[in-house]
Write a protein that holds these residues in place. Structure first.
Motif, PDB file in Angstrom:
ATOM      1  N   SER A 164      41.102  39.450  50.489  1.00  0.00           N
ATOM      2  CA  SER A 164      41.648  38.922  49.228  1.00  0.00           C
ATOM      3  C   SER A 164      41.995  37.440  49.318  1.00  0.00           C
ATOM      4  O   SER A 164      42.104  36.773  48.295  1.00  0.00           O
ATOM      5  CB  SER A 164      42.875  39.730  48.797  1.00  0.00           C
ATOM      6  OG  SER A 164      43.961  39.485  49.662  1.00  0.00           O
ATOM      7  N   ALA A 191      45.764  39.802  43.131  1.00  0.00           N
ATOM      8  CA  ALA A 191      44.544  40.286  43.779  1.00  0.00           C
ATOM      9  C   ALA A 191      44.731  41.759  44.131  1.00  0.00           C
ATOM     10  O   ALA A 191      45.812  42.180  44.527  1.00  0.00           O
ATOM     11  CB  ALA A 191      44.246  39.475  45.028  1.00  0.00           C
ATOM     12  N   ARG A 247      39.990  40.148  41.670  1.00  0.00           N
ATOM     13  CA  ARG A 247      41.049  39.522  40.895  1.00  0.00           C
ATOM     14  C   ARG A 247      40.506  39.227  39.505  1.00  0.00           C
ATOM     15  O   ARG A 247      39.381  38.751  39.357  1.00  0.00           O
ATOM     16  CB  ARG A 247      41.494  38.232  41.577  1.00  0.00           C
ATOM     17  CG  ARG A 247      42.725  37.614  40.984  1.00  0.00           C
ATOM     18  CD  ARG A 247      43.204  36.473  41.842  1.00  0.00           C
ATOM     19  NE  ARG A 247      44.558  36.119  41.449  1.00  0.00           N
ATOM     20  CZ  ARG A 247      45.198  35.059  41.891  1.00  0.00           C
ATOM     21  NH1 ARG A 247      44.624  34.259  42.772  1.00  0.00           N
ATOM     22  NH2 ARG A 247      46.416  34.789  41.486  1.00  0.00           N
TER      23      ARG A 247
END
Length: 191
Positions: free
Chosen positions: A66, A81, A99
Motif C-alpha cells: 500500500s 488505502a 485506494r
C-alpha cells in the motif's frame, strides 16, 4: 485424527488469528507454535499454525504494497488505502492494495496487484502489442507498455506487479494518477 486434536488446532488457529498487534511478533509466535506442535507430532495443529503464519505474512506484505499508492493530487480526496491478501484469491492468489481517489463527482480506484499467478498469464499479452491492441489503445508509460481498455480501465504490467486504474474518472485523470506512481519502487517490490 481425534476430536481433541481437531479442537486444539482450531483453538490455536483462532488464538493466532486474533492475536493483538501489540504482541512482539505474531508471525514468529505462529511459526514457533507450529514448530512445537510438529515436535509433539501433532501435525494438524502444526499445519493450522503454519496456515495462520502464512496468512499473517501475506497481510503484512499487502500492507507494504500500500505504500505505493500516492497521496491525492491537489483538488482530489482519497480514501484510506485498503489491503487484502485474501481478496486476491479471485486472481489466483497474491496481494492487493487499492485506494479510491475522488474529484468532484468522478472517482478513480488505483489497484496494485502483486505476486499473483494471473500476472504471469498476462505477460504474453503485454509483450505482444498486436494482441494487447485487441484489448484497447496501447500507449507507453515511463518506458512500459500500457493499455487503455475499451471499458475505460488503464492497465500496466510491471514484472510481477499489475497496476489497474478504473472508475468514472477521465483518461487524463487516470493518467495523472498513474504518473504519481513510483514505477522503479513498485518493480522492486518483493513482498
Amino acid at each position: 485424527m481425534t476430536l481433541t486434536r481437531l479442537l486444539r488446532a482450531a483453538a490455536i488457529a483462532t488464538t493466532l488469528a486474533v492475536a493483538s498487534p501489540a504482541l512482539a511478533d505474531d508471525i514468529r509466535d505462529a511459526i514457533e507454535e507450529a514448530r512445537r506442535a510438529y515436535q509433539a507430532n501433532d501435525l494438524v495443529a502444526a499445519k493450522a499454525a503454519l496456515d495462520v503464519a502464512s496468512q499473517l505474512l501475506a497481510q503484512r506484505s499487502a500492507t507494504g504494497l500500500s505504500r505505493f499508492l500516492p497521496a491525492p493530487p491537489r483538488g482530489w480526496t482519497a480514501d484510506e488505502a485498503e489491503t487484502d491478501a485474501s481478496a486476491a484469491a479471485m486472481f489466483g492468489g497474491g496481494l492487493i492494495a487499492k485506494r479510491r481517489y475522488t474529484i468532484g463527482e468522478r472517482h478513480v480506484t488505483v489497484q496494485v496487484l502483486a505476486n499473483s499467478p494471473l500476472i504471469s498469464q498476462m505477460a504474453p499479452l503485454f509483450s505482444n502489442a498486436q494482441l494487447l491492441g485487441a484489448v484497447g489503445r496501447v500507449f507507453r508509460f515511463k518506458g512500459k507498455t500500457a493499455v487503455h481498455s475499451r471499458d475505460g480501465n488503464i492497465q500496466v504490467l510491471l514484472g510481477r506487479t499489475l497496476i489497474i486504474l478504473e472508475g468514472s474518472g477521465t483518461e487524463a485523470e487516470k493518467r495523472a494518477l498513474l504518473d504519481l506512481l513510483d514505477i522503479p519502487a513498485i518493480e522492486s517490490f518483493n513482498g
